[in-house]
Design an enzyme around this catalytic site. Structure first.
Site, short mmCIF file in Angstrom:
data_model
loop_
_atom_site.label_atom_id
_atom_site.label_comp_id
_atom_site.label_asym_id
_atom_site.label_seq_id
_atom_site.Cartn_x
_atom_site.Cartn_y
_atom_site.Cartn_z
N GLU A 118 -5.48 -4.94 11.66
CA GLU A 118 -5.07 -6.16 12.35
C GLU A 118 -3.59 -6.12 12.76
O GLU A 118 -3.23 -6.70 13.79
CB GLU A 118 -5.39 -7.38 11.47
CG GLU A 118 -5.12 -8.73 12.08
CD GLU A 118 -5.82 -8.99 13.43
OE1 GLU A 118 -6.91 -8.41 13.66
OE2 GLU A 118 -5.25 -9.75 14.26
N HIS B 203 -1.87 -3.52 13.90
CA HIS B 203 -1.83 -2.84 15.21
C HIS B 203 -2.37 -3.76 16.31
O HIS B 203 -1.81 -3.83 17.40
CB HIS B 203 -2.73 -1.59 15.20
CG HIS B 203 -2.28 -0.49 14.28
ND1 HIS B 203 -3.01 -0.10 13.19
CD2 HIS B 203 -1.19 0.32 14.32
CE1 HIS B 203 -2.40 0.91 12.59
NE2 HIS B 203 -1.29 1.18 13.25
N GLY C 201 6.38 -2.50 15.53
CA GLY C 201 6.30 -3.44 14.41
C GLY C 201 7.55 -3.39 13.54
O GLY C 201 8.11 -2.31 13.30
N LYS D 200 7.45 -3.80 10.50
CA LYS D 200 7.08 -3.19 9.22
C LYS D 200 7.86 -1.89 9.05
O LYS D 200 8.33 -1.57 7.97
CB LYS D 200 5.58 -2.91 9.18
CG LYS D 200 5.13 -2.49 7.82
CD LYS D 200 3.87 -1.70 7.89
CE LYS D 200 3.99 -0.59 6.91
NZ LYS D 200 3.60 0.68 7.44
P1 AMP Z 1 1.45 3.54 12.90
O1 AMP Z 1 0.06 3.68 13.40
O2 AMP Z 1 1.54 3.34 11.42
O3 AMP Z 1 2.39 4.61 13.42
O4 AMP Z 1 2.00 2.17 13.51
C1 AMP Z 1 2.00 1.94 14.89
C2 AMP Z 1 2.80 0.69 15.18
O5 AMP Z 1 2.21 -0.41 14.50
C3 AMP Z 1 4.26 0.77 14.69
O6 AMP Z 1 5.10 0.13 15.62
C4 AMP Z 1 4.21 0.00 13.39
O7 AMP Z 1 5.44 -0.57 13.01
C5 AMP Z 1 3.20 -1.06 13.72
N1 AMP Z 1 2.61 -1.63 12.52
C6 AMP Z 1 1.89 -0.99 11.58
N2 AMP Z 1 1.55 -1.83 10.59
C7 AMP Z 1 2.10 -3.03 10.92
C8 AMP Z 1 2.13 -4.31 10.29
N3 AMP Z 1 1.54 -4.54 9.12
N4 AMP Z 1 2.79 -5.31 10.91
C9 AMP Z 1 3.42 -5.10 12.09
N5 AMP Z 1 3.43 -3.92 12.73
C10 AMP Z 1 2.77 -2.90 12.15
#
Ligand code: AMP
Length: 287
Positions: free
Chosen positions: A34, A36, A146, A148
């Site tokens: 959610e 993403h 994000g 995060k």
């Molecule tokens: P990742 O697939 O982990 O590389 O994340 C892809 C994008 O989704 C990045 O910009 C992350 O910061 C964002 N993202 C992942 N998890 C979260 C979350 N819980 N809240 C907000 N953004 C997120």
């Protein structure tokens, strides 16, 4: 939804679209949750064309990390993106993306040094390299990241500024589970018991934020001690707890008062079993 794996085809499509439409882009490593999807919904409000990438980028994994076992769920991801009416999914293979002879790298020298950069040497070089390449391929006008991964967001903002990349970086707040744990593809590695311990992370983030709000003259030391005490009441291993300015990300000395820090921000990284989890919060006026 169009699905492309060729960088060249992706770039040609984007160049065509760009003549008439703004392109909003969300880079991911897949195994979508959610968190993403909220970024994708945001992107849809920014540009007429919405592009999402799924690519588990080998360059950003440090030796001994979970590159091989990182969860890959492409078919399920496609369905979810389809439901959100994403225009294009770009999902290249490693071989196609980094063709033989690939040898260029991008480094944001200072912001990449601290916090996760210290524990994961070379990680942010891999992130900036893949992101600049993805920005070129997708011709994005907007890219949503994000909070995060707050350090990643700051590093990308700096790269875009330094290298005059013509796109706007749009931050998105952290999306959390019901008990506060930041959503992450890596949460699925946790056993039910570890999942309960992991709830200490957001609890600690809230505790530190509330304490800072009550007393802006508190020292960095007392906030970090509070965090350490709270985290270690369950069996998890602290990689780091730090307070740093959002501008520099350089951890502040423990003796300094919170009120002396410009835009103070709290960062935590822990390991629950072998799973590395991170969280963060602003301790400034916007918290
Ligand atoms: P990742 O697939 O982990 O590389 O994340 C892809 C994008 O989704 C990045 O910009 C992350 O910061 C964002 N993202 C992942 N998890 C979260 C979350 N819980 N809240 C907000 N953004 C997120």
């Amino acid at each position: 939804m169009l699905v492309l794996s060729s960088s060249q085809e992706m770039q040609q499509t984007a160049l065509r679209w760009k003549r008439e439409h703004a392109i909003a882009f969300v880079p991911t490593m897949g195994c979508l949750h959610e968190g993403h999807l909220r970024l994708v919904r945001k992107a849809r409000t920014l540009g007429k064309k919405c592009v999402v990438s799924i690519f588990v980028n080998p360059l950003q994994f440090v030796k001994g990390e979970d590159y091989e076992k990182y969860p890959r769920t492409l078919e399920a991801d496609k369905e979810r993106l389809n439901e959100l009416e994403v225009d294009l999914l770009f999902a290249p293979t490693d071989k196609e993306f980094y063709r033989g002879g690939f040898q260029s790298e991008v480094q944001v020298s200072q912001l990449s040094q601290h916090l996760c950069g210290k524990s994961r040497p070379g990680h942010f070089r891999g992130v900036t390299t893949v992101c600049l390449k993805l920005f070129q391929i997708t011709q994005a006008d907007y890219a949503v990241f994000g909070e995060k991964d707050f350090q990643q967001l700051r590093v990308i903002q700096q790269m875009v500024l330094d290298l005059n990349v013509p796109l706007a970086i749009i931050p998105h707040e952290i999306v959390r589970e019901e008990d506060g744990l930041a959503m992450s593809s890596r949460n699925r590695y946790l056993t039910p018991e570890q999942r309960r311990w992991a709830a200490k992370i957001p609890e600690t983030v809230n505790l530190v934020r509330e304490r800072a709000k009550l007393n802006p003259n508190v020292s960095v030391e007392s906030l970090l001690e509070l965090a350490q005490r709270n985290l270690t009441s369950v069996p998890l291993t602290i990689d780091y707890v730090e307070i740093a300015s959002e501008r520099t990300l350089k951890p502040e000395k423990r003796s300094i008062l919170l009120s002396a820090i410009e835009a103070p921000h709290f960062f935590v990284a822990v390991k629950v079993g072998s799973t590395r989890l991170i969280d963060n919060t602003s301790l400034g006026a916007r918290s």
